[in-house]
Design an enzyme around this catalytic site. Structure first.
Site, PDB file in Angstrom:
ATOM      1  N   ARG A  50       1.379 -48.891 -10.850  1.00 36.46           N
ATOM      2  CA  ARG A  50       1.386 -49.768  -9.676  1.00 36.46           C
ATOM      3  C   ARG A  50       0.643 -51.061 -10.029  1.00 36.46           C
ATOM      4  O   ARG A  50      -0.582 -51.063 -10.143  1.00 36.46           O
ATOM      5  CB  ARG A  50       0.709 -49.087  -8.490  1.00 36.46           C
ATOM      6  CG  ARG A  50       1.258 -47.714  -8.136  1.00 36.46           C
ATOM      7  CD  ARG A  50       0.404 -47.112  -7.012  1.00 36.46           C
ATOM      8  NE  ARG A  50       0.768 -45.754  -6.682  1.00 36.46           N
ATOM      9  CZ  ARG A  50       0.230 -44.661  -7.238  1.00 36.46           C
ATOM     10  NH1 ARG A  50      -0.679 -44.787  -8.196  1.00 36.46           N
ATOM     11  NH2 ARG A  50       0.598 -43.461  -6.858  1.00 36.46           N
ATOM     12  N   MET A  77      -5.628  -7.070   8.751  1.00 38.22           N
ATOM     13  CA  MET A  77      -5.067  -6.236   9.827  1.00 38.22           C
ATOM     14  C   MET A  77      -5.951  -5.008  10.043  1.00 38.22           C
ATOM     15  O   MET A  77      -6.948  -4.825   9.353  1.00 38.22           O
ATOM     16  CB  MET A  77      -3.619  -5.874   9.500  1.00 38.22           C
ATOM     17  CG  MET A  77      -2.688  -7.077   9.558  1.00 38.22           C
ATOM     18  SD  MET A  77      -1.020  -6.710   9.012  1.00 38.22           S
ATOM     19  CE  MET A  77      -1.220  -6.562   7.238  1.00 38.22           C
ATOM     20  N   CYS A 130       8.481 -40.180  -8.589  1.00 36.21           N
ATOM     21  CA  CYS A 130       7.148 -40.738  -8.814  1.00 36.21           C
ATOM     22  C   CYS A 130       6.257 -40.682  -7.580  1.00 36.21           C
ATOM     23  O   CYS A 130       5.155 -41.207  -7.579  1.00 36.21           O
ATOM     24  CB  CYS A 130       7.234 -42.174  -9.328  1.00 36.21           C
ATOM     25  SG  CYS A 130       7.983 -43.336  -8.159  1.00 36.21           S
ATOM     26  N   GLU A 178      13.856 -45.119  -2.519  1.00 39.89           N
ATOM     27  CA  GLU A 178      12.885 -44.713  -1.496  1.00 39.89           C
ATOM     28  C   GLU A 178      13.360 -45.034  -0.085  1.00 39.89           C
ATOM     29  O   GLU A 178      12.632 -44.802   0.885  1.00 39.89           O
ATOM     30  CB  GLU A 178      11.528 -45.368  -1.769  1.00 39.89           C
ATOM     31  CG  GLU A 178      11.607 -46.861  -2.039  1.00 39.89           C
ATOM     32  CD  GLU A 178      10.308 -47.428  -2.595  1.00 39.89           C
ATOM     33  OE1 GLU A 178       9.233 -46.884  -2.285  1.00 39.89           O
ATOM     34  OE2 GLU A 178      10.371 -48.434  -3.328  1.00 39.89           O
ATOM     35  N   ARG A 192      -3.612   3.063   8.521  1.00 38.45           N
ATOM     36  CA  ARG A 192      -3.902   1.776   7.871  1.00 38.45           C
ATOM     37  C   ARG A 192      -2.654   0.904   7.826  1.00 38.45           C
ATOM     38  O   ARG A 192      -1.536   1.406   7.759  1.00 38.45           O
ATOM     39  CB  ARG A 192      -4.399   1.986   6.436  1.00 38.45           C
ATOM     40  CG  ARG A 192      -5.635   2.838   6.291  1.00 38.45           C
ATOM     41  CD  ARG A 192      -5.913   3.085   4.811  1.00 38.45           C
ATOM     42  NE  ARG A 192      -6.948   4.053   4.558  1.00 38.45           N
ATOM     43  CZ  ARG A 192      -8.213   3.760   4.220  1.00 38.45           C
ATOM     44  NH1 ARG A 192      -8.565   2.489   4.112  1.00 38.45           N
ATOM     45  NH2 ARG A 192      -9.080   4.712   4.001  1.00 38.45           N
ATOM     46  N   LYS A 215       0.836  -1.204   0.000  1.00 38.27           N
ATOM     47  CA  LYS A 215       0.000   0.000   0.000  1.00 38.27           C
ATOM     48  C   LYS A 215       0.872   1.256   0.000  1.00 38.27           C
ATOM     49  O   LYS A 215       0.660   2.176  -0.802  1.00 38.27           O
ATOM     50  CB  LYS A 215      -0.922  -0.012   1.205  1.00 38.27           C
ATOM     51  CG  LYS A 215      -1.944   1.124   1.227  1.00 38.27           C
ATOM     52  CD  LYS A 215      -2.906   0.972   2.409  1.00 38.27           C
ATOM     53  CE  LYS A 215      -3.759  -0.269   2.243  1.00 38.27           C
ATOM     54  NZ  LYS A 215      -4.742  -0.408   3.349  1.00 38.27           N
ATOM     55  N   ARG A 275      -3.761  -1.623  -5.802  1.00 40.08           N
ATOM     56  CA  ARG A 275      -2.976  -2.840  -5.581  1.00 40.08           C
ATOM     57  C   ARG A 275      -3.345  -3.840  -6.666  1.00 40.08           C
ATOM     58  O   ARG A 275      -4.415  -3.740  -7.278  1.00 40.08           O
ATOM     59  CB  ARG A 275      -3.251  -3.431  -4.195  1.00 40.08           C
ATOM     60  CG  ARG A 275      -4.693  -3.846  -3.960  1.00 40.08           C
ATOM     61  CD  ARG A 275      -4.917  -4.234  -2.512  1.00 40.08           C
ATOM     62  NE  ARG A 275      -6.342  -4.456  -2.243  1.00 40.08           N
ATOM     63  CZ  ARG A 275      -6.866  -4.503  -1.023  1.00 40.08           C
ATOM     64  NH1 ARG A 275      -6.093  -4.342   0.029  1.00 40.08           N
ATOM     65  NH2 ARG A 275      -8.158  -4.710  -0.850  1.00 40.08           N
ATOM     66  N   GLY A 329      11.052 -42.435  -4.968  1.00 42.39           N
ATOM     67  CA  GLY A 329       9.745 -42.633  -4.348  1.00 42.39           C
ATOM     68  C   GLY A 329       9.686 -41.790  -3.087  1.00 42.39           C
ATOM     69  O   GLY A 329       9.987 -42.269  -1.991  1.00 42.39           O
ATOM     70  N   THR A 330       9.311 -40.528  -3.240  1.00 41.43           N
ATOM     71  CA  THR A 330       9.461 -39.578  -2.136  1.00 41.43           C
ATOM     72  C   THR A 330       8.452 -39.764  -1.010  1.00 41.43           C
ATOM     73  O   THR A 330       8.657 -39.247   0.084  1.00 41.43           O
ATOM     74  CB  THR A 330       9.395 -38.131  -2.661  1.00 41.43           C
ATOM     75  OG1 THR A 330       8.245 -37.996  -3.511  1.00 41.43           O
ATOM     76  CG2 THR A 330      10.652 -37.791  -3.438  1.00 41.43           C
ATOM     77  N   ASN A 331       7.349 -40.491  -1.278  1.00 38.42           N
ATOM     78  CA  ASN A 331       6.427 -40.757  -0.170  1.00 38.42           C
ATOM     79  C   ASN A 331       7.124 -41.613   0.889  1.00 38.42           C
ATOM     80  O   ASN A 331       7.170 -41.267   2.073  1.00 38.42           O
ATOM     81  CB  ASN A 331       5.171 -41.481  -0.665  1.00 38.42           C
ATOM     82  CG  ASN A 331       4.388 -40.651  -1.669  1.00 38.42           C
ATOM     83  OD1 ASN A 331       4.436 -39.428  -1.649  1.00 38.42           O
ATOM     84  ND2 ASN A 331       3.674 -41.314  -2.554  1.00 38.42           N
ATOM     85  N   ASP A 332       7.680 -42.744   0.462  1.00 36.14           N
ATOM     86  CA  ASP A 332       8.368 -43.623   1.411  1.00 36.14           C
ATOM     87  C   ASP A 332       9.691 -43.026   1.874  1.00 36.14           C
ATOM     88  O   ASP A 332      10.087 -43.203   3.027  1.00 36.14           O
ATOM     89  CB  ASP A 332       8.621 -44.997   0.782  1.00 36.14           C
ATOM     90  CG  ASP A 332       7.429 -45.928   0.971  1.00 36.14           C
ATOM     91  OD1 ASP A 332       6.428 -45.498   1.572  1.00 36.14           O
ATOM     92  OD2 ASP A 332       7.488 -47.089   0.518  1.00 36.14           O
TER      93      ASP A 332
END
Length: 885
Positions: free
Chosen positions: A564, A107, A833, A747, A96, A26, A340, A768-771
């Site tokens: 899978r 705010m 993956c 993984e 303001r 602002k 803005r 295998g980023t989940n495991d």
């Protein structure tokens, strides 16, 4: 003394639009508009650095700030030819907030500052409008009371309503001068009653307390929540803007409004917004009076209308963006209070970005950066109709976006049954497993009481494009009674309708109206620009021909990064043969059962190869532990025993023998293939026979066979030998030549640490980023929902690590794995993956570590494509030398 205050006024300002970090959005824009010669009321901005100092100094303003404020107030007084606190010629101020990132309404604000019982009389005399003066005073008391004194709005509203009722007034504008005097009297008495002190009458005290209150509002609950939702981090705090007041409530030739240079809902190139005559800014948004459309101003005040049109056109061209502009007309004179970059709906964001390129206002790369990945995500899914009131009875983790409405069912079997009867259902479970896939597929949405963003329910739902809320600890599921209860006391029974918002995690009772996913021609144009920029390839995780077709033809996937195979075994015509294999007592019996599965797997792979003609297909060998294919409850075990022609005790004994304390760390992945190599041989044969059949049918086939959960070179080597031996045998039998690759998932942390060894035999890596996240943190992705919200609230974790890659920890293992792997094999193909492949920040990380591709669920493919392009643009920007100011 450090400079804390930056002046704007008289056509010159101490700052400009590039100083957002110091002046906030602002303040920077007020300075910029002043420099452009626009009619901006004079004022000054207290820098965001002061906010940081305020908190570092235990919520005390820095020494010397009061003197700088006093000096700058004098400059405003001189320019306005009025004085703060002067009863004869009063100057009123607004105070303001304004951070570097837009946080509309989060705010605090104080208007009409400087009024007391003497000044209000002077203002009435100066303006010849006593009603206006007393209306301004009651507004100031209410705002200051709420912001600086901590009183509740409703306390003031009750007093106002009492006077309105006594005066027979329907609206605030119906109140006369004497009515407003009574309102002020009640307000002042209320302040004394609630705070134990008189309302402060000294303008300098009013100003300093307002400044402090605005800085304090940086860390109010709604501001903190907003920053979390929109991932706003790294800011110093809020700046404070102190500006001469101008008034839209001085009579019929005064007014105020909020306008957008283009329609922020549809994206149309038209001025959009509302205004009110004889009103102050808060009246437009408060809903107390019905505002008028901007076009009506042309009839009421044609000169002001034309001037506003010209200013809006100039602002949009100057900022090269859609602007959200506040204006006030005081007795026929126009003032611009704020501009803005405008918030906009996802469809509007896409339309405006493309249109502005066609208008030669911005470049294609700028258009790509103007749209967020979440805009695309919302664009691809149905949503609830905007503006509808929500009766939220429970809230969980937003696992897969979209709006779902349906009748509650508690089993996958009922979901399938009810859907066949023509009903729409929402599947509600404590948690889901692979056996629930059929019900999940037909359900409108999925709701679970446990789990996180990487739980089974979340992963499968995203792959199917189903709205999903997981980890909803606000509810307790009772399968026996076929109902769930919420902490708010709601009881929802089987057959009741609920509405689930997968984008917010909210659950509502009944049927809420939905809006279908938008179809926008500009979307296709934008995605063509995206594909021309990005370097990272984007594949999909797909287990069915249908998913593969959707991912390629609707969303632009460039292959399959994860197929899978275990999901294929749960179909009713296959699960029996799979269970035969599991209970078999010797290799001959297992091979006999596997022989039944071979043609089914071959047909699946043939269809997927055909759907992905010309693109690589990565097929993961069987990964989950075998116990997942057998039921745990006695009734289902009896059914399985009957179908297999064995006693129930055989099934129960096998379930017992397969039981593991921690299955995720147990007998699964490549360990299964080493113990039962006949499983891998069957799958390798099915893959290669399907590849040969597809090639013979004219399909360009690029098969990649992926070994799961490899942790050592010995595991990799032994499993690869089984696969290569089988594949080469098939090729020899068929008399064909066909290139294929054998690689592995990375993984396990150990796999990343010894990636240089594994790369001796692996032809590709897929993280295998989940495991890998699960093993690195020691978090269970299915149970993290019980404590993750607290970790996020307390700042222990910046974001759910199953949602976005932990670049500091897990990311270090990924970097190490890539560097070590390519040290052994420089041309090693590397991808990802896990579901992180559809998270924008994770995709950008994959670009930076020079992966070849990412893979994600079909509905997240466009997000990955988009993020990959943004990564290239951000990389270019980072390499440009910084401009000197």
């Amino acid at each position: 003394m450090r400079k804390h205050c930056y002046y704007f006024g008289g056509g010159k300002a101490d700052g400009n639009a590039k100083m957002k970090n110091t002046l906030g959005g602002k303040g920077a824009n007020l300075a910029e508009m002043t420099n452009l010669g626009m009619p901006v009321p004079p004022g000054f901005t207290i820098s965001a650095e002061v906010c940081q100092l305020y908190y570092e100094n235990k919520k005390r303003l820095p020494k010397g700030l009061d003197k700088q404020i006093e000096e700058h107030v004098k400059r405003v007084e001189k320019e306005m030819s009025a004085r703060l606190g002067d009863a004869e010629n009063p100057l009123l101020l607004s105070v303001r907030s304004g951070a570097a990132a837009s946080m509309p309404g989060m705010m605090d604000t104080v208007l009409n500052l400087g009024l007391n019982e003497k000044v209000v009389e002077g203002l009435a005399k100066k303006t010849s409008n006593a009603r206006f003066a007393w209306d301004a005073y009651r507004r100031f008391i209410q705002m200051f009371g709420n912001v600086a004194l901590g009183m509740e709005h409703h306390e003031f509203e009750h007093a106002l309503s009492t006077v309105k009722k006594e005066a027979g007034a329907n609206f605030d504008t119906d109140l006369k001068e004497n009515d407003l005097r009574r309102v002020v009297g009640k307000y002042l008495a209320l302040v004394k009653e609630k705070t134990g002190r008189d309302f402060p009458t000294e303008p300098k005290e009013q100003l300093m307390r307002s400044v402090e209150a605005v800085f304090a509002s940086w860390n109010n609950a709604r501001a903190i929540t907003y920053r979390k939702i929109y991932n706003i981090t790294g800011l110093l705090g809020t700046a404070v803007n102190i500006q001469a007041m101008v008034f839209g409530n001085m009579g019929a030739n005064s007014g105020t409004g909020v306008l957008f240079t283009r329609n922020p809902i549809t994206g149309a190139r038209e001025i959009y917004g509302d205004y009110l005559m004889n009103a102050q800014g808060e009246d437009v948004v408060a809903g107390i009076r019905t505002p008028k459309h901007f076009a009506d101003l042309a009839g009421e005040m044609p000169a002001a209308y034309k001037q506003i049109e010209q200013i809006l056109d100039r602002l949009e061209k100057h900022y090269r963006n859609v602007e959200d502009v506040e204006f006030t007309i005081q007795e026929g004179r126009l003032f611009i209070l704020q501009t803005r970059d405008a918030k906009r709906t996802p469809p509007a964001a896409v339309i405006i970005a493309v249109d502005m390129v066609r208008e030669k206002m911005i470049t294609r790369e700028e258009a790509i950066m103007r749209v967020t990945p979440s805009d695309l995500d919302n664009l691809l899914h149905p949503t609830f109709k905007p503006g509808i009131k929500r009766n939220v009875i429970a809230k969980g983790i937003n696992a897969s976006p979209g709006a779902a409405v349906g009748q509650v069912v508690f089993t996958a079997a009922d979901a399938e049954k009810w859907t066949k009867e023509g009903k729409q259902v929402v599947l509600v479970r404590q948690e889901t497993s692979a056996e629930d896939v059929g019900g999940m597929h037909v359900a409108e949405g999925i709701l679970t009481s446990t789990g996180g963003k990487a739980s089974h329910a979340a992963l499968v739902a995203r792959g199917m494009g189903r709205p999903c809320v997981v980890g909803c600890g606000d509810m307790e599921v009772d399968y026996a009674k076929k109902q769930f209860k919420t902490k708010k006391g709601a009881v929802v029974k089987e057959g009741d309708f609920i509405s689930v918002d997968g984008g917010t995690g909210e659950v509502m009772p009944g049927k809420m109206e939905t809006v279908d996913a938008a179809s926008i021609p500009q979307y296709d144009t934008l995605m063509k620009w995206v594909d021309a920029v990005r370097r990272l390839k984007v594949r999909t995780n797909a287990d069915t021909i249908e998913d593969a077709d959707i991912a390629r033809n609707r969303f632009g996937a460039e292959g399959i990064g994860l197929c899978r195979t275990e999901h294929m075994f749960f179909a009713p015509d296959r699960i029996t043969a799979m269970r035969e294999m599991i209970i078999a007592g010797n290799i001959e019996a297992r091979e006999k059962a596997l022989a039944k599965l071979l043609p089914m797997q071959r047909a699946d792979f043939f269809g997927i190869f055909k759907a992905m003609h010309g693109f690589p297909v990565t097929i993961r060998l069987l990964d989950p532990p075998l116990h997942e294919f057998l039921p745990r409850d006695e009734a289902a075990q009896k059914e399985v025993a009957e179908s297999l022609g064995v006693g129930v005790e055989v099934i129960q004994q096998k379930v017992k023998s397969l039981h593991e304390t921690n299955p995720m760390l147990g007998h699964r992945g490549c360990r299964l293939g080493i113990t039962y190599p006949e499983i891998n041989r069957m799958q390798a044969r099915a893959i290669m026979e399907a590849a040969c059949d597809a090639k013979k049918a004219g399909v360009k086939v690029l098969p990649e066979i992926m070994i799961p959960l490899t942790g050592t070179l010995a595991e990799m080597r032994m499993t690869k030998e089984h696969i290569v031996e089988t594949c080469d045998a098939v090729l020899k039998e068929r008399g064909m030549k066909l290139d294929y690759m054998v690689g592995t998932m990375i993984e396990l942390p150990r796999a990343a640490l010894v990636a240089d060894q594994i790369a001796r035999d692996a032809e590709f890596f897929s993280f295998g980023t989940n495991d890998l996240t699960q093993m690195t943190f020691g978090f269970s992705r299915d149970d993290i929902g019980t404590f993750l919200p607290e970790y996020l609230d307390k700042g222990i974790l910046p974001v759910d690590p199953f949602q976005s890659i932990d670049q500091e920890g897990v990311g270090q293992l990924i970097r190490m794995g890539i560097e070590k792997g390519r040290a052994t094999s420089p041309k090693l193909k590397i991808g990802i993956c896990g579901e992180h492949g559809g998270d924008a920040e994770s995709v950008k990380f994959c670009h930076r570590v020079v992966m070849n591709y990412v893979s994600c669920s079909p509905y997240r493919v466009p997000i990955a494509r988009f993020a990959a392009a943004q990564a290239v643009i951000e990389e270019k920007a980072a390499k440009k030398p910084a401009r000197r100011h």
